[in-house]
Enzyme design. Structure first.
Site, PDB file in Angstrom:
ATOM      1  N   LEU A   1      34.910  48.766  15.314  1.00 57.95           N
ATOM      2  CA  LEU A   1      35.783  49.885  15.727  1.00 57.95           C
ATOM      3  C   LEU A   1      36.862  50.066  14.671  1.00 57.95           C
ATOM      4  O   LEU A   1      37.526  49.092  14.313  1.00 57.95           O
ATOM      5  CB  LEU A   1      36.506  49.543  17.035  1.00 57.95           C
ATOM      6  CG  LEU A   1      35.714  49.449  18.337  1.00 57.95           C
ATOM      7  CD1 LEU A   1      36.632  48.926  19.432  1.00 57.95           C
ATOM      8  CD2 LEU A   1      35.145  50.811  18.724  1.00 57.95           C
ATOM      9  N   HIS A   2      37.026  51.264  14.171  1.00 60.83           N
ATOM     10  CA  HIS A   2      38.159  51.470  13.260  1.00 60.83           C
ATOM     11  C   HIS A   2      38.713  52.896  13.275  1.00 60.83           C
ATOM     12  O   HIS A   2      39.736  53.160  12.653  1.00 60.83           O
ATOM     13  CB  HIS A   2      37.770  51.102  11.818  1.00 60.83           C
ATOM     14  CG  HIS A   2      36.935  52.153  11.152  1.00 60.83           C
ATOM     15  ND1 HIS A   2      35.588  52.257  11.363  1.00 60.83           N
ATOM     16  CD2 HIS A   2      37.258  53.156  10.295  1.00 60.83           C
ATOM     17  CE1 HIS A   2      35.111  53.257  10.665  1.00 60.83           C
ATOM     18  NE2 HIS A   2      36.103  53.833  10.011  1.00 60.83           N
TER      19      HIS A   2
END
Ligand code: UD1
Length: 381
Positions: A216-217
């Site tokens: 996740l970013h």
């Protein structure tokens, strides 16, 4: 395809030399430049590599250069982090003299990061031809900074190398001349094809079996705790049943620290960002992947690994129509339902998209040499 319509670089006095300048800046650029650089080297083309320094941590940058066999950059602009305006402006200011001085025949930009659009804008003003690798992808969501970067870079480019046929359609709809568009396939998959055997060989024997993989970013997922928390809670819940490995991007690490989620516990394992080979090996062996990355949607499709994408849309629709990708949005019931089905043995079977065959960079090199080194093209191919 018409091969004579591109403007020559007015700054380049020679007619028999060809210099290609590549601009990269962030982690997802590195696996794309590697095969193109290699294919042009094999054809004896002179090249310069400029790293903007958008990503600067050793484990976000240097280790990729080592593992992918990319030479040390000829220039590192060391721009670092900042707001979008700051980062883009500093890249532009620092890259302009490099372009003016080196007088490349063409500049290659990759993907959709701030380094891509910044370099393209500078080259357009200097009237230096630009080729965009991974052109034409659209999420149709302008709240994504990358969508703005994609739209502008494509409008500024003289040559647009597309990874899938939907990208050609998008470009034609936006009025891009057909002769500028070259459907070459997916260069990132070239790197997967080359390095997958090595990645599998070097995979740690200590990995739990089976396991899910989480990345996740995206700012839209990680910057607001009200969005990040439900995603992590859902994964934490499943980590009672299956180990979940979570290599954490620096942006996400900062947010986790700020919001006190640092100790997630259970079998949700927080890891540092991984080098390319370790990550690819882990991806290949995963039972499923949950991600908001663009590139990982493509890599999982190629590897046949089920992928649940925690975004409302994708600029890579072929991974959904042909591949193993399912867009679950930010609906945690859909995410949980998707994981539950995979754990129950129901997985989406996909196909490899057309021209994701490990030869995309060869096609790019062929086009570049044919267009920009016409005299030598016959002997180089
Ligand atoms: C960028 C790209 C995104 C790509 C992603 C892959 C843009 C607009 N976004 O997002 O498309 O999917 O890279 O990683 O170009 N940081 C470090 N060390 C680093 C790099 C970043 O600590 O080596 C931290 C910085 O504090 C920075 C934050 O991470 O503020 C975000 O980095 P940034 O380059 O702004 O964007 P990404 O979120 O990485």
């Amino acid at each position: 395809m018409v091969l004579t319509s591109l403007p020559r670089n007015p700054l380049s006095p020679e007619t028999d030399r060809m210099l290609v300048l590549h601009v990269v800046g962030a982690r997802p650029n590195f696996m794309k430049v590697a095969p193109v650089y290699r294919a042009l080297t094999n054809r004896g083309v002179a090249q310069l590599l400029v790293h903007t320094g958008q990503h600067y941590d050793a484990n976000m940058s240097e280790v990729f250069f080592q593992q992918l066999g990319i030479p040390q950059p000829d220039e590192n602009l060391a721009v670092g982090s900042g707001s979008h305006a700051q980062q883009t402006a500093v890249i532009m200011t620092r890259i302009e003299p490099v372009i003016v001085q080196s007088q490349p025949d063409i500049v290659l930009v990759y993907g959709d990061v701030n380094s891509t659009v910044a370099a393209a804008l500078v080259c357009a003003k200097l009237q230096v031809p630009i080729a965009h690798v991974e052109a034409g992808l659209r999420s149709f969501d302008r709240t994504m900074p990358e969508e703005v970067n994609r739209l502008l870079t494509d409008q500024l480019s003289d040559l647009l190398f597309t990874p899938s046929e939907d990208a050609n359609q998008n470009l034609l709809r936006e009025g891009i001349a057909p002769e500028k568009i070259d459907f070459v396939g997916n260069v990132m998959i070239d790197t997967v094809v080359r390095l997958l055997p090595q990645a599998i060989q070097t995979r740690s024997l200590d990995l739990p079996q089976p396991y899910g993989l989480l990345t996740l970013h995206r700012p839209s997922n990680v910057d607001d705790p009200a969005t990040l928390q439900p995603i992590l809670t859902t994964l934490l819940e499943f980590s009672r049943e299956i180990d979940i490995l979570f290599p954490v991007h620096p942006r996400t690490r900062q947010r986790l620290q700020q919001s006190g989620f640092n100790q997630l516990g259970g079998k949700l394992h927080l890891l540092d960002p991984l080098p390319y080979l370790e990550f690819l090996g882990m991806l290949h062996g995963a039972l499923f992947v949950v991600t908001d990355s663009g590139g990982i949607q493509e890599e999982t499709t190629f590897l046949g690994v089920p992928c649940l994408t925690v975004r409302e849309n994708t600029e890579r629709p072929i991974t959904v129509s042909a591949g193993t990708n399912i867009i679950v949005g930010r609906d945690m019931d859909r995410l949980a339902g998707g994981i539950r089905r995979i754990l129950g043995g129901q997985t989406k079977i996909g196909q490899t998209p057309n021209l994701w065959d490990g030869m995309a960079a060869e096609r790019i090199a062929y086009t570049l040499v044919t267009r920009y080194r016409p005299v030598a093209a016959a002997s180089a191919n």
